[in-house]
Each structure stands twice: as structure tokens, then as C-alpha cells.
Design an enzyme around this catalytic site. Sequence first.
Site, PDB file in Angstrom:
ATOM      1  N   TRP A 210     124.333  50.095   5.808  1.00  0.00           N
ATOM      2  CA  TRP A 210     124.722  49.785   7.195  1.00  0.00           C
ATOM      3  C   TRP A 210     126.198  49.958   7.495  1.00  0.00           C
ATOM      4  O   TRP A 210     126.633  49.703   8.615  1.00  0.00           O
ATOM      5  CB  TRP A 210     124.224  48.398   7.588  1.00  0.00           C
ATOM      6  CG  TRP A 210     124.629  47.266   6.665  1.00  0.00           C
ATOM      7  CD1 TRP A 210     124.033  46.930   5.482  1.00  0.00           C
ATOM      8  CD2 TRP A 210     125.693  46.330   6.849  1.00  0.00           C
ATOM      9  NE1 TRP A 210     124.659  45.836   4.926  1.00  0.00           N
ATOM     10  CE2 TRP A 210     125.679  45.435   5.745  1.00  0.00           C
ATOM     11  CE3 TRP A 210     126.654  46.143   7.841  1.00  0.00           C
ATOM     12  CZ2 TRP A 210     126.589  44.392   5.607  1.00  0.00           C
ATOM     13  CZ3 TRP A 210     127.567  45.091   7.707  1.00  0.00           C
ATOM     14  CH2 TRP A 210     127.529  44.226   6.597  1.00  0.00           C
TER      15      TRP A 210
ATOM     16  N   SER B 225     120.073  49.254   8.341  1.00  0.00           N
ATOM     17  CA  SER B 225     120.259  47.832   8.079  1.00  0.00           C
ATOM     18  C   SER B 225     118.907  47.214   7.746  1.00  0.00           C
ATOM     19  O   SER B 225     117.868  47.781   8.056  1.00  0.00           O
ATOM     20  CB  SER B 225     120.827  47.134   9.317  1.00  0.00           C
ATOM     21  OG  SER B 225     121.981  47.784   9.780  1.00  0.00           O
TER      22      SER B 225
ATOM     23  N   GLY C   8     118.602  45.146   4.617  1.00  0.00           N
ATOM     24  CA  GLY C   8     118.502  44.903   3.176  1.00  0.00           C
ATOM     25  C   GLY C   8     118.095  43.487   2.810  1.00  0.00           C
ATOM     26  O   GLY C   8     117.461  43.259   1.777  1.00  0.00           O
TER      27      GLY C   8
ATOM     28  N   ARG D 211     128.276  49.363  15.572  1.00  0.00           N
ATOM     29  CA  ARG D 211     129.637  49.641  15.095  1.00  0.00           C
ATOM     30  C   ARG D 211     130.226  50.951  15.582  1.00  0.00           C
ATOM     31  O   ARG D 211     131.336  51.285  15.204  1.00  0.00           O
ATOM     32  CB  ARG D 211     129.664  49.539  13.575  1.00  0.00           C
ATOM     33  CG  ARG D 211     129.606  48.069  13.190  1.00  0.00           C
ATOM     34  CD  ARG D 211     128.963  47.743  11.890  1.00  0.00           C
ATOM     35  NE  ARG D 211     128.517  46.363  11.939  1.00  0.00           N
ATOM     36  CZ  ARG D 211     127.375  45.929  11.447  1.00  0.00           C
ATOM     37  NH1 ARG D 211     126.536  46.743  10.853  1.00  0.00           N
ATOM     38  NH2 ARG D 211     127.053  44.661  11.576  1.00  0.00           N
TER      39      ARG D 211
ATOM     40  N   ASN E 231     123.110  44.694  -0.717  1.00  0.00           N
ATOM     41  CA  ASN E 231     122.608  43.799  -1.760  1.00  0.00           C
ATOM     42  C   ASN E 231     121.125  44.025  -2.035  1.00  0.00           C
ATOM     43  O   ASN E 231     120.393  44.533  -1.195  1.00  0.00           O
ATOM     44  CB  ASN E 231     122.826  42.349  -1.336  1.00  0.00           C
ATOM     45  CG  ASN E 231     122.113  42.026  -0.043  1.00  0.00           C
ATOM     46  OD1 ASN E 231     122.600  42.361   1.033  1.00  0.00           O
ATOM     47  ND2 ASN E 231     120.930  41.404  -0.131  1.00  0.00           N
TER      48      ASN E 231
ATOM     49  N   ARG F 193     133.245  43.352  -1.418  1.00  0.00           N
ATOM     50  CA  ARG F 193     132.870  41.992  -1.032  1.00  0.00           C
ATOM     51  C   ARG F 193     132.878  41.044  -2.243  1.00  0.00           C
ATOM     52  O   ARG F 193     133.085  39.843  -2.093  1.00  0.00           O
ATOM     53  CB  ARG F 193     131.468  42.071  -0.398  1.00  0.00           C
ATOM     54  CG  ARG F 193     131.073  40.917   0.471  1.00  0.00           C
ATOM     55  CD  ARG F 193     130.130  41.412   1.579  1.00  0.00           C
ATOM     56  NE  ARG F 193     129.067  40.485   1.912  1.00  0.00           N
ATOM     57  CZ  ARG F 193     128.201  40.645   2.920  1.00  0.00           C
ATOM     58  NH1 ARG F 193     128.269  41.727   3.697  1.00  0.00           N
ATOM     59  NH2 ARG F 193     127.245  39.770   3.172  1.00  0.00           N
TER      60      ARG F 193
ATOM     61  N   ASP G 271     124.767  38.016  -2.328  1.00  0.00           N
ATOM     62  CA  ASP G 271     124.778  38.712  -1.029  1.00  0.00           C
ATOM     63  C   ASP G 271     126.036  39.540  -0.844  1.00  0.00           C
ATOM     64  O   ASP G 271     126.563  39.657   0.261  1.00  0.00           O
ATOM     65  CB  ASP G 271     124.636  37.683   0.126  1.00  0.00           C
ATOM     66  CG  ASP G 271     124.249  38.355   1.436  1.00  0.00           C
ATOM     67  OD1 ASP G 271     123.812  39.527   1.420  1.00  0.00           O
ATOM     68  OD2 ASP G 271     124.407  37.707   2.488  1.00  0.00           O
TER      69      ASP G 271
END
Lengths: 537, 537
Positions: B246, B195, B197, B136, B264, B334, B307
Site C-alpha cells: 500500500w 491494501s 494485509g 495517497r 505485515n 517501521r 504490525d
Amino acid sequence: MKISLSAAFALFCLSLFPAGALAQRPVTYGQLLHANDTPQDWLMYGGDYSSQRFSRLTQVNRENVKNLRASWIYQPNAMGEAPIESSAIVEGGVMYITEPPSTVTALDARYGTRIWSWSPKMPARIYTIGVHRSNRGVAVYGNTVYVGTLDCHLVALDAITGAVKWDVHVDQNDQGYSMTGAPRVLDGKVIMGVSGGDVGIRGFLAAYDAKTGKLLWRCYTIPLPGEPGSETWGSSMAGVGGGGTWGTGSYDPDLNLIYWGTGNPAPDYNGEARPGANLYTDSVIAVDPDTGKMKWFFQFTPHDTHDWDSIQVPVLFDADVDGKPRKLLAFANRNGFYYVLDRVTGKFVAGGPFVKQTWAKGLDANGQPIMLPNTEPTPQGQLIFPDGHGGTNLNSPSYNPRTRLFYVNARETGAYTISGRPKVNFPDFGGGGRMNLSGDVQYGAVRALEAVTGEMKWEYKLLAPAEVSTLSTAGGLVFSASNEGDFFALDADTGKLLWAFSAGGSDCEANPVTYEIAGKQYVLFAAGNAFIAFSLP
Amino acid sequence: MKISLSAAFALFCLSLFPAGALAQRPVTYGQLLHANDTPQDWLMYGGDYSSQRFSRLTQVNRENVKNLRASWIYQPNAMGEAPIESSAIVEGGVMYITEPPSTVTALDARYGTRIWSWSPKMPARIYTIGVHRSNRGVAVYGNTVYVGTLDCHLVALDAITGAVKWDVHVDQNDQGYSMTGAPRVLDGKVIMGVSGGDVGIRGFLAAYDAKTGKLLWRCYTIPLPGEPGSETWGSSMAGVGGGGTWGTGSYDPDLNLIYWGTGNPAPDYNGEARPGANLYTDSVIAVDPDTGKMKWFFQFTPHDTHDWDSIQVPVLFDADVDGKPRKLLAFANRNGFYYVLDRVTGKFVAGGPFVKQTWAKGLDANGQPIMLPNTEPTPQGQLIFPDGHGGTNLNSPSYNPRTRLFYVNARETGAYTISGRPKVNFPDFGGGGRMNLSGDVQYGAVRALEAVTGEMKWEYKLLAPAEVSTLSTAGGLVFSASNEGDFFALDADTGKLLWAFSAGGSDCEANPVTYEIAGKQYVLFAAGNAFIAFSLP
């Protein structure tokens, strides 16, 4: 046929890109015969049957081309397969392109949105030695789109829906046969060539009934033992072959002859197994489309040991030679020479090198090369210009009947050409060229040649040798690109740079085309993973 | 570092795209602190430390945005790996982007030509379950470019040459740790999240010395047994974890707090193994960057079984609430709710759904969800809105301090959420959601919310739910895109469509940014395999 979720949604996204009413009419033979009269469409590979790649459109011209800007982009999601080498067809506002390896997609040519997309079901393993996993385009006739596939099927698709109408298995891919070129459609016939010359296929052209897919004839480019031409292969024809037909030929409806280039003999870099001229490789052949009989041939490179396929597109044009009107054929060859032939008889008219070449003293009165000594590949490598990709390659030249100039993307390249034994069973190149010279100048250039003499009028230099086509327009422009995906427009008279756009994609090998919708002229390029349509604001 | 042949040639192609004199100056902490004052640069992920993604540039505005046209395209040749998710950094005319999976490239931001490109040597097999093989973006500080790699290294590169200055192995990829987010650089520190999870890592934030790569601290998002918070995981913490970091956090230099979202809990869709709220998953945490100590946390989704990673970017803004000036933090989650928190204390100020949600009756006075019955995943599938990709996802919102509106690409989506046992050893999701509802309406929309209340002022509907960021400018514009790669500009006050361009690439997940060079404002988008810079003619 696959329709993506995104395409389904696109149907609803009316507020962003309203779909026009697309007029998908059947394409008639009359339209094809007079393709130049409807410059709003780009009806076939090469633009018209003479493959001049010349458009009468003038909206984009010398004065305003600097304002050209990207109108839309279409990304086929095919990166990693092979370069995009497609030449688009545009008719009635619909564009038909191919995506690597053998996918056909119909787009709204005004907005770049997808109408349908079709991919053949192909085996996981396809033999493509010496063959790009790409495709150079379709032919459109009636309501049908014709495409050759990597696994050597000729397929007819419904132009409105992408549904398969018929599917013919042309030849065995496990014997090296493959199809990557664009078919040529005549009145009721589809003429198709094959790839695979590097692995020793027996090359041919084939004609199929456009409606039913029935085989009409085959015209082989490699004779059988005992047939005329077989004497040019030595005492045995075992393990040799080639003569692929992976370009797209031209057509003269008045003479009723198709003109098609043929590829190299195999094994490529080792000529010992095939002493002689190796007919009809590295030639242009003139074939009667009704019978498939070869009327004449002209071989450019007898006994080729440098992989100089002669599959370049023959450009048909008429001009006076020594005060007399002649029907001519221009051919810029991978071997570094430019040729003008009489297209009635196949006789040599004029010719000479258009790039640096170090293998022949020149051409004799019949256009045959006067060979220099020490030009054969050696185990250590023999430095020869041009390299195996040639002075020009599959990229199409263009001809502007107003400037009477022939525009070709020339490659100034050399290579240390290495001989070698072909491998058993599935023979590969067995030799080759170390392409990267150190200390030698290699570059590319768009060159404008006086079509009748081959004399260079101007050039526009590019550092990297490119394999990009040129497009000529009545706006006084020549469009082309660099190998790095820099699109540009040159003044057709002077070669002066008038416009450029960096599209940032390497492997720029597609053919630019131009068309018009709703009063607006578009110029389509492709580079990397993107087709990009440009227009004036 | 690789320099391609094409780049080498590009150095010579001066006639096409003359290279300007690029001023690669060290980026100072002062510049970063006052990033809004130099809108010609886009200095960091989120635009500035408050992550408002707001630019003061006005050259492109409501009146003239319709004339925006593509200036250049850069194609990274990374199709098939993963979507481009990069957010570019621009400083002194140089642009730093990342290409999937972990390549860093410096471009001339005016012409799109490559200056250097660096790819890490990574093992052939990298564990990326639940992780995009993408990146990213980078952080730039001093003469150094910082990037996290897919195999969980934090690497410092020389900004001028791309050479590696230091390379720290942050954690074990074979234990599920990976890095895809952009680092956040403060004064002399690089803060980095991880990252992984979904496979039950123990999430953390880590700070490294910017000069040496020395580890300064780690702040874990999952407590060890016995530590505070461990009581929210039931009697055992074996086989559970998560809380990835992340996304990229924000920073308030006055309060000296960084704000970072957490992912999550794992296993994702099966909560039986982890009875309780599962702190500090699905939270925003406020951390002292000098010590790594958590000052406060706010959990959005206790005991998440859908999630709903809360790695969205916290947007910092100041506004009056009930007549009193407050330091606030806006968070579109989310889970379908929009939250406003006091960023000094972490206390809930306001909130409510910004998309359809069917799992909670609403939020209580503390911002905690009032759960509805029958919202847990079942073996047959429980229909819940939003789906696992959430009401919004990694795509960043923006905030315009002049309109006081918060612009978010909202996703109206539901899924039949399925429970399931995680697999042994390397646990994967063990459940999930059937995303494609039949007969239900799913769509996307850019929504403008009153930042303080979350009340919707306008929306611009898109049929396909998108995961694209928004960009706000002082020209009165909101830039965003559809999932199909249609870029567009909306009026910041009304949401009216003012400009659109079809870039034809799916998976449009990069962050648009804007910058200015030599008096010209550029807006950079990416879709498919292409970064495209737009400007006025």
C-alpha cells in the site's frame, strides 16, 4: 471539558509557538459600555452595543492591506455538521469561538493554539427543522462565557478553565425550541433568543441573572389568545406560532432599550391558517431590559408567506434628519427593504428596496409595504424576489461613522414560492421555494448605502449570493467574503477591491472581526472548516 | 464528475482571481525519467523515480524562508472521512490531488481554484479493516490521471476533463482488497499495490497497460503452498497471508527494477498460526517491470508480530562505500532500523536503529535482526519500542544529494503489545497495542541521518510522534510538520528552525511538495481539512 492529546503536547511545543502571558481579566460592564474605546478587544457580538461592527484600529489600512497574510489557522474538526457561523469574542489576548454544533473553544488569539474546549452532552436526536446545527457565538462577562446550545440550554462556563458554572434548561427541544444565536449581556443580565420559528414555537426573549442563571423575565413575540396582538391571527391560534429570536439584538444604554429582530410566522408558506398581520413576527421589538416589557414594535412584513425572518441585527446610529439630530436604527431586511427607524419611538423615518423585490409597490408613509397582487405562494410556484433566504440574512451589516455608510452583503435572488399544507404533529415548512432559477440573473454584492436614506453609494459585485457579514474599520476598509470562501477588503469610500485571499471553503457564514495583540492588528475570517487570522508581516 | 455551483460561479469571479492560461500538455516518459530537471513541476509520488523528494528550486531558501506566507487554501470538504494523506502532482500549472476517500481533484496550482473533481461511485459498505478511508495520490502520464479506489478499482481519468477513460476492477473488496496508495507509472505501464494485509489478503503488485487498462502481470508477495517461500509459513497456509503493497515503490531505469515495500503478515499479533519468516512480508522486493518477476528481496522483520508493515518508500541514491561507487537503497523501517542496501543485488550494506527499539540486539552481517527474548506479544501486554505505528510509517523521508543526508520524521513510541486470537470469517487484528504509555517518554523528531551510515547528524524534536513526510530543497531547507498541523522549515545542515506556521488541523499526514509557476516557488502542505500553498510575497 475535553483536552485533546494534541493540546497537551502543544503545551510542550514551546520552541514552535511560545505562549504569551495571557491576561484573562474579568470583563466589566464598563468595558462593554465603552467597547469602542478598546479596539484591541472585540468584546461582543456586533462589536459594541450599537452593533456597528466598526473598529477604530488603523494599522491595517487602505495603503497596506494588500500585504495582509495568514498568521494562523485553527480547524475545529466540525465539518459536516453545519457551516461555521461563529462571531469571535477577543479579550486580553484570548479568543472565544463556537464550533458546530454547540462547542465553545478558547484560543490564544495571537497563535491560534487551543486553551480549552467545551462541548455539551446533548441527546443523539435533536429537533432542528429549519435550524442550522451551528452556533453564532458566545457572550463574555466577568469571568464567565455564556452560550446557548442546540438542545436549548443556556450554559455559563468559567472563562479560564471552561468548567460549567451553571446550566439552565431554557425550553423543550422536543417542542421545537433550540438556541443557535449569541447571547447579549448587559449589566448582570444575559438576554437570550430562541430558534425554531419554522415549526411553530411561541417565540420569546428571556433574561437570566448572569451570576446565578435565575430567570428574570420572558418577553413573548407571539401573544396568547385574548392578549393584545392576538387579533392579528384570525379566530384561532391553534397550530400557528413562530417569531423566533435567533439573531442577536442591540442595546441603547441611554434609552435603556434592547432592540431585537423576530422571525417568520408558522406555517411559513401557508397563510390561510393565520389570517392577519401575525404580530409580533417579522418585526423589531424594543424591550425594557429591567422588566421585559415591550416598549414598541415595528413590523416589516405583515402576514409573511415567504419565510422572511427579520432576525437581522439592528444597527444603532445617530444622525441628522432634516437638520435635526436623531437617534436612529438601521435595518436591512430579508424582505428586500432597508429601513431607518427612530429608535426612541419606533416610528418609520426612511426606507426603500436595497435589492430587487417584486412583492410590494413600495413603502407607505409609515413604512408599511404596499402589496402587489399575485405575490402569494401557489401550488405551482410564484416567482418572487427576494427568495426565502432574503435580500440579506443572518449575516451582519456594518456601519462606519466616518463615511456614514451602511455596508451590507446583499443577495439578488428570486424563487418560485410554493404553498403547501403543513404536516401534522411536527409541522415542517409545508411549502417552500425552488431556489434555482434558470435564465434569471442571481448574484451577490457588498453594497454601501447612505445610512440615513438607504441610497446606494457603491457596490462590489459577487456572482454567488452570499451570507457573509461585513466589518468596517477606521483604516478605511470594509472586509467581507464570497460564499466560496474568498476573503477580501474593499475601500470604504469607493468599494474598490484592495486585497483578496482564497480560503477555498464553501459555506462562508462567520462574522469577520478584528483585534490587536502586542502592537499587531489581526483580522479573523472563517470559511469551510477553518478560522484564519490575518495580519501584516 | 461533479462540478459544484461554486465552481461554476468561480468561472465568473475573474475580478478576484484571474485564471491564467493553463498549459495542460501530455506528460511524456522523458519528462518522468528526468523529473529533477523540471523542478517547476512535481511530476510523481516521491518527486522522481528515486523517491528522493528533493527539489532543485532555490527561490525559497535559508535566508528568506521566514517570509513564507499562505498564498491560497483549498478545503476539500472531506473531514470526518479520514486524514488527508495525498501527495500532489503538479504539471503545467495544474495540480492533481486526492481527497478522502477516493476523490480526484484538479486545481489551478497558482490560485487553488477547482478545475474538475471526480468521485467514484462506490458501494455503501466497503471493507477497510486496518485501512484508512483515504488516498495517497495519483499518477499522471500522457493525458491521463491514474487513481486506485477504496473498493479496489484502478481508474484512468482524462486529465483535462476528469472523464473516465477506463476502470478496472483489480480485486474483490469483500475479500479485504482495497487501494489507497499512489500508482507508479513507467513507460506505458501503471504499477499498483493493494491494501488489506491486516485481514489476510494475498498481497501483490500488478501492472496494467496505461492506454487500455489491460492486466500485464501480477507479482505476489505471498507464495502459494508449494511455491518457493511457502516453507516459511509452517505446514499450512490456511488463514494466513498479508504482505500488502500500500505504499508506492521507486524505480531505477538503468537497472530496470522497481523497488516496493511489503506489509505485515496476518494475523498481525499472533504468530503461532504462521511459524517461520513469512516471506515476502515486511520486505523490499525488486521486480522486473517487464515481466513482473522478483529479482531479489530483502526481509527486514522475519515473523513479524508487531504490525511493522515495511511499506515505507525506498529511497534510491548513489554514493561511495569504502571508496567504491555504489548504487544504494535507503530504507527507514517501521521496525525502528535504518537500512542501506545494494540495489543491484539486494545485499545489506549498513544499518542500525534510528529510534529506540527494544526487540533486537542489533543487526547481523546480513542485516537480519538478532532477536532479544521476551519480545513477543502476550495476553497481558509486552512493552516494546517502537509501537505498531513504528519508528516511521507511511510518511516519506527525503534525501538531499548535496548534504548527503536522509531526513526522516522519526517516532519515539512504545506500546504494550497484546496477543490475541483472530476472529473467525473476516479476521481482524486479534490483538494489538495499548499505545498510550504512562510514565514513558514518547515524542517525535525530524532526524537527519548520514545516508550511507545512518549516523544521526542532527534532530529537531517534536513532542507528539508525527506521521508526516519531509521535503528537501536546494534552498538548503527541509520542510515538515507536526502531527498538530504546525508546518515548519529547518536548515538542512543544522536542523535549526527557520519558519513555522500553525495550520491548526490534526492528522497532518499529507506529503509536502514544491513547484514553481510564473517565476514564483510554492510549497504545498495539508493539515486537517485544508491544502495550503505557501510562497514568498
